[in-house]
Scaffold this active site. Structure first.
Site, PDB file in Angstrom:
ATOM      1  N   ALA A 138       0.845  -1.192   0.000  1.00 59.60           N
ATOM      2  CA  ALA A 138       0.000   0.000   0.000  1.00 59.60           C
ATOM      3  C   ALA A 138       0.880   1.241   0.000  1.00 59.60           C
ATOM      4  O   ALA A 138       1.901   1.289   0.683  1.00 59.60           O
ATOM      5  CB  ALA A 138      -0.872   0.005   1.242  1.00 59.60           C
ATOM      6  N   ASP A 180      -1.941  10.850 -12.373  1.00 55.92           N
ATOM      7  CA  ASP A 180      -1.767   9.620 -13.131  1.00 55.92           C
ATOM      8  C   ASP A 180      -1.517   9.985 -14.574  1.00 55.92           C
ATOM      9  O   ASP A 180      -2.343  10.638 -15.201  1.00 55.92           O
ATOM     10  CB  ASP A 180      -3.031   8.757 -13.064  1.00 55.92           C
ATOM     11  CG  ASP A 180      -3.095   8.002 -11.764  1.00 55.92           C
ATOM     12  OD1 ASP A 180      -2.076   7.428 -11.389  1.00 55.92           O
ATOM     13  OD2 ASP A 180      -4.165   8.012 -11.143  1.00 55.92           O
TER      14      ASP A 180
END
Lengths: 496, 496
Positions: A203, A263
């Site tokens: 994570a 992104d």
């Protein structure tokens, strides 16, 4: 110029740094962040470092080396280094070209990635590269070059038993809490007899990565040799990719994307495919969940990405199939490493309370993967169902765990609290970002046994007083805070 | 969480840094570069810092503070700080908006600039901002907001004797070696009776900034009070802007542009105009030299910039006149602080060997400035010629030097070498970048008395054996290197 070495055991984590006296810098006309070449005259080892200043503490003619630098030079305090000016890396010229909107050829991209891996670029340089890629985008040619460069600057595994062997793989573009299909799809495919070695990540901002969840049950930090043994024995593995030196440039690029959580399609694609290429995958299933809370927000963007993946995969010699799935809510019931591992085990054991959405998504993905091998989707679906429901997948999973190194399942976190529904109605929305935040408040992913359990999912009927969500934490204050946060949030929307 | 303070006297020069043990970071789930708030519980002073890791050296539960942090908290080694997680600054959200191509309103730009000045943005954050501005450009509205924000986050001077007074100023967009018109134009305009306080910069990549050159003759690091006295006494000043807290955000932004040496029109404009606004200038002459070696390469870009300057100036309440000049070769004969100062003195003293190009450019610019006052260019030209040739400008310059603090003129550097022409012909090109490099090799700008003297300029006839260029350096090796470099370069092109 000669400097006496002082070592400061600080790791900058990015470009190596040498700290000089401000007066020395003035005399050498060195600016902040300028690059210098530092050489250990005793062994001729050298490294490129960025210059930093200090005013006090160390005497003049002293170079304070951060630990990356002293390690690289194999030098100890009190010895001498020779410092000389280093011209800016040529990669900067290419980054500037990209900044002005030009397409970069493979040689230029390779120079940039090589410089990244060698630590010759500062955060500033690398951010120029990332933002140029973000704003101008990357052409297919550039993505292919980038992928190859990222692969070739790292290690590559050869897990094939014979040259023509197919190696299967899967990837989820991510963003959804609890989406632990990897730990189910891998044993199913391996139980069918196909080779599917899987590297996963931990994570970063989520409450659990697949590597974190798998680590509840088994060792995930395997070296190359151990990895090869596991795959040979079981056809599969589920390990943490970070323990190997695969695609090392990738992490450095991701680190730059993190502060603004941007992104960049092209960078993401190169990052994913480089990891697949470096383990030798030939047939890959990619899952793109879309929805308000997923990484991909709209179906049209998911479709655009699908096209790109297939095209770029073809150029790189990989067969890629993309499925676009519902990403409107978290998958499964548990969120947090242990809670998610329990969900996975329930599905594999065919428990009555196994989360149905996780099971269905697993069946769908596994069938698509087997279909890539036998080209018969109906038959594939049947095979997959049988493998799961017969317990064959469960036994394969146990084999994988044993091969990697089994761990004792821990107890759930000691403090718990359940919140009950304040009204009757139907759950129309669950906010994935809130669920993520709540699980992290409880201590996930650091505390593996912490997290949240969702008793109700979207479209479920709820009656007044039904349990909605249970919190698990080892810290009473964190638990209180999470519960308070939940009560004031719109994590669950229940409509009459 | 409480940490024991260890102080490391390193200044990062950018965002403040706290170094923690990797284990502590893992426990707090803190990532590299994440922001934390550090508070000194004894005086409640606090600061935002970026997290760095270290593995060895300091024990756990220790926070190593860089000197900016310990200074800001007024804390000493062994005391305790309280550390808590800080949400990312809201400026990041606005930077991301700009990255996606959105126009930012004045409030958002102000938030970003405020965060820059407070040191809340990392190099990565700021690079995203700069590259977004570079690629997407800035609208006029954005440039105006940016200029105002840069001004308001710093100090502002009030040098007016009465509210309606005009304050004159000049600026050159730069890139040419030896272009020291400021030191000539300022005394001429001041001698005429107009107020013209000038802040200049030091060299970053050039062999001499105006501040470096003026510093050969007079003190340039003046505080606000001293500056006011000088301007009151002489109508003018020529000082280093960096000694005052004017437009502090500007330097931090320029630092980010430096590694890739990019010029963002909008940022450049805001940077220049903010400096003018912060000293209260009302009437500004801007010189844009264009040419292969100048900052502005083409006449069309120069024209575009002219339009922008005038428009933005109008919105900001400043009258701006722009001249576009020949930037094809260095100006004057000397390059390096002392050599350029000598050129300036020659022009002011009307010496027979004064560089004519520097004199002509000075007359042109001074006339344009006076024309902004009397609106009669013919008369302005006459006035300017008289002020220079009568020696009035020279005497005004001496007054300014005395007011700022006169320095003893040093000797030229002790090692010299002259290179003679290997052929007869006409000089058709002088490479400004090579001249810049050669002067820096000789030691300029650090060594004020080092540099090069060009005996011939473009269009000059040369005979075989005529002196072309003389090198001055205090270091024999540097001199040899410069001469060798020159001989292998195309710094001078001589055509038969």
């Amino acid at each position: 110029m000669r400097f006496k070495v002082k070592i400061i055991n600080i790791s900058t984590g990015s470009v190596p740094v040498v700290v000089l006296n401000r007066k020395d810098c003035a005399e050498m006309d060195l600016h902040l962040n300028e690059r210098v070449k530092i050489t250990n005259p005793k062994n001729n080892l050298s490294i490129i470092a960025a210059v930093d200043f200090y005013d006090k503490l160390f005497p003049k003619d002293t170079a304070a080396l951060m630990s990356e630098v002293s390690d690289a030079l194999k030098i100890t305090e009190g010895q001498y280094i020779v410092l000389s000016r280093e011209e800016s890396p040529i990669a900067l010229r290419y980054i500037k070209e990209k900044l002005t909107g030009k397409e970069l050829n493979s040689e230029k991209i390779n120079t940039i990635i090589q410089s990244v891996v060698e630590g010759r670029l500062t955060d500033i340089d690398l951010t120029y590269f990332v933002s140029s890629c973000y704003i101008h985008g990357l052409t297919n040619k550039e993505i292919v070059s980038l992928t190859k460069s990222i692969v070739h600057t790292g290690e590559m595994l050869n897990l094939k038993s014979h040259p023509g062997e197919h190696i299967y793989d899967k990837h989820c573009v991510g963003g959804l809490a609890g989406n632990r299909t990897t730990m189910l799809v891998i044993p199913i495919i391996a139980a069918y007899g196909l080779k599917i070695p899987k590297t996963s990540s931990r994570a970063i901002t989520s409450p659990a990565g697949t590597a974190d969840t798998m680590e509840v049950l088994a060792e995930v930090c395997l070296d190359t040799k151990k990895l090869e043994q596991v795959v040979k024995k079981t056809n599969a593995c589920i390990i943490w990719g970070g323990a190997l030196n695969l695609a090392p440039a990738d992490d450095k690029i991701i680190r730059i994307e993190h502060p603004l959580s941007i992104d960049t399609d092209g960078l993401m694609m190169a990052s994913i495919l480089a990891k697949k290429l470096s383990v030798g995958s030939t047939d890959i299933l990619i899952d793109i969940p879309y929805g308000e809370y997923a990484k991909v927000k709209t179906k049209s963007r998911a479709k655009k990405l699908r096209k790109m993946f297939i095209k770029i995969g073809r150029i790189l010699g990989m067969k890629i199939k993309v499925i676009i799935t519902d990403g409107s809510e978290p998958i499964g019931n548990g969120v947090g490493p242990l809670l998610e591992a329990i969900d996975v085990l329930k599905v594999l054991r065919n428990d009555a309370d196994a989360p149905l959405d996780l099971k269905n998504k697993t069946l769908l993905m596994s069938a698509e993967l087997i279909d890539m091998h036998i080209h018969n989707i109906k038959k594939s679906r049947k095979i997959v169902k049988e493998l799961l429901e017969s317990g064959k997948a469960y036994h394969k999973f146990m084999d994988i765990i044993d091969a990697q190194g089994r761990k004792k399942l821990p107890e759930l976190a000691k403090f718990t609290r359940t919140v009950f529904s304040p009204r009757s109605g139907i759950v129309t929305n669950i906010n994935n970002n809130d669920i993520t935040r709540l699980a992290r408040f409880c201590g996930a992913p650091k505390t593996k046994e912490a997290g949240v359990y969702m008793h109700k999912k979207v479209k479920n009927k709820v009656s007044f007083g039904d349990p909605l969500i249970t919190f698990y934490s080892n810290n009473q204050e964190s638990l209180d805070y999470a519960v308070e946060y939940f009560k004031n949030s719109t994590a669950y929307i229940i409509v009459k």
